[in-house]
Scaffold this active site. Sequence first.
Site, PDB file in Angstrom:
ATOM      1  N   LYS A 139     102.404  86.251  47.874  1.00 19.88           N
ATOM      2  CA  LYS A 139     102.018  84.430  47.119  1.00 19.88           C
ATOM      3  C   LYS A 139     103.580  83.974  47.948  1.00 19.88           C
ATOM      4  O   LYS A 139     104.537  84.273  47.951  1.00 19.88           O
ATOM      5  CB  LYS A 139     101.480  84.482  46.059  1.00 19.88           C
ATOM      6  CG  LYS A 139     102.292  84.746  44.592  1.00 19.88           C
ATOM      7  CD  LYS A 139     101.929  84.856  43.178  1.00 19.88           C
ATOM      8  CE  LYS A 139     102.660  85.341  42.298  1.00 19.88           C
ATOM      9  NZ  LYS A 139     102.221  85.747  41.569  1.00 19.88           N
ATOM     10  N   TYR A 197     133.028  67.565  42.480  1.00 16.93           N
ATOM     11  CA  TYR A 197     132.254  66.733  41.386  1.00 16.93           C
ATOM     12  C   TYR A 197     132.593  66.839  40.036  1.00 16.93           C
ATOM     13  O   TYR A 197     132.031  67.980  39.513  1.00 16.93           O
ATOM     14  CB  TYR A 197     130.174  66.082  41.413  1.00 16.93           C
ATOM     15  CG  TYR A 197     129.668  65.486  43.261  1.00 16.93           C
ATOM     16  CD1 TYR A 197     130.649  64.648  43.393  1.00 16.93           C
ATOM     17  CD2 TYR A 197     129.445  66.783  44.338  1.00 16.93           C
ATOM     18  CE1 TYR A 197     130.081  63.893  44.849  1.00 16.93           C
ATOM     19  CE2 TYR A 197     128.922  66.418  45.453  1.00 16.93           C
ATOM     20  CZ  TYR A 197     129.583  64.401  45.691  1.00 16.93           C
ATOM     21  OH  TYR A 197     129.152  64.997  47.211  1.00 16.93           O
TER      22      TYR A 197
HETATM   23  C1  PLP Z   1     102.164  86.670  40.728  1.00 16.97           C
HETATM   24  C2  PLP Z   1     100.869  88.150  40.479  1.00 16.97           C
HETATM   25  C3  PLP Z   1     101.755  89.491  40.327  1.00 16.97           C
HETATM   26  C4  PLP Z   1     102.270  90.638  40.788  1.00 16.97           C
HETATM   27  O1  PLP Z   1     103.551  89.992  39.219  1.00 16.97           O
HETATM   28  P1  PLP Z   1     105.012  90.232  39.281  1.00 16.97           P
HETATM   29  O2  PLP Z   1     105.554  90.647  38.133  1.00 16.97           O
HETATM   30  O3  PLP Z   1     105.942  89.321  40.443  1.00 16.97           O
HETATM   31  O4  PLP Z   1     104.604  91.993  39.737  1.00 16.97           O
HETATM   32  C5  PLP Z   1     100.422  90.336  39.815  1.00 16.97           C
HETATM   33  N1  PLP Z   1      99.064  90.222  39.607  1.00 16.97           N
HETATM   34  C6  PLP Z   1      98.981  88.556  39.461  1.00 16.97           C
HETATM   35  C7  PLP Z   1      97.545  88.009  38.958  1.00 16.97           C
HETATM   36  C8  PLP Z   1      99.809  87.851  40.023  1.00 16.97           C
HETATM   37  O5  PLP Z   1      99.409  86.107  39.564  1.00 16.97           O
END
Ligand code: PLP
Length: 349
Positions: free
Chosen positions: A33, A245
């Site tokens: 994702k 800055y």
């Molecule tokens: C993002 C996600 C994962 C992966 O989690 P990590 O901590 O990056 O390993 C697994 N299951 C779901 C439902 C997620 O949304």
Amino acid sequence: MSAIATISQSALLHNLSVVKQYAPQAKIVAVVKANAYGHRLNLVAPILENANVLAVSELQEAQILRQISNKPILLLSGVYSDEQLQQSIDLNCQCVVHHMSQTALINNSMQTLGIWLKLDTGMHRLGLSTKEYQQCYTDFKSNPLINIECVMSHFACADELNHLMNQTQLKLFNTITQNENNRSMANSAAILTLPESHFNIVRPGIMLYGVSPFSDDSFTLKPVMQLLAPIISIKTLQAGESVGYGATWTADKPSTIAIVAIGYGDGYPRHANNNTPVLINNTLCPLVGRVSMDMIAVNVSNVKVAINDMAILWGDEKLRVETIAQHSNTISYELLTNVSPRVNFISVE
Ligand SMILES: *Cc1c(COP(=O)(O)O)cnc(C)c1O
């Protein structure tokens, strides 16, 4: 002159093998994702051929992924309208069902459909209550068009070793799903530290990218993204002169300062504090002054530097993104997903 991010294919493959090493019996849902946690889907997806399923958050990501991969796609947020359901079927996705508003939609489907039923075991973000889960489960089982591919849940505190909630969630999940063959609960933190949560399907995200969910152990994971930018100016400051800055850092003795062409416009965190390390010519050098949109200043008094030398901002064994996250009061996930389109991504061996 711009920042570049290299994406290491061998590191990605190594990290996938670490998942296999920790959960040898389990199938792997590789979570890609948010553009593969900012690593760019087109560079990452082709390397993950040995994963069983690729998971994205939403349909738009699934559309992009489907253009480059034939693997099963899991849609983690599921669908919210007939139109989305149709799109999801057209893309050959499996949908998570986590809310009652989705069940009628799914049940009215005229085409066969694989779904993942999500139980809320205590995180209270997505997932059906136990009662809803049982009702949905019965409904779906009696619908010949619907295949329950897997039942799943998600930990709230897996990255906190020995947190009481982990066992509470696990126990509930075990009780409710005991007759299921396909069960999935473990994210990266749980893969690495909670073997009893592996069941037969695991869902690694951050660890694939070589980042540990635990600050005190890297679990042999190798950073996949290395972020680099060139030195575009070098100057000497006298004691009492300041840089950047707000003039927030002042030299207390004559100091050599390198200006590196990266800033918050590229995704380098604006809140990185003074002394955040930057790796230049194999030496860790402290960031000084505020991060600008396009530049940072680094104290290079202890290292030989020249214009065009490349500074490493993160993604080296000596300078992991976890360290930068600590210095900027955030988590690695946020830093990685925020690398901006201005940065050039390059796939490397
Ligand atoms: C993002 C996600 C994962 C992966 O989690 P990590 O901590 O990056 O390993 C697994 N299951 C779901 C439902 C997620 O949304």
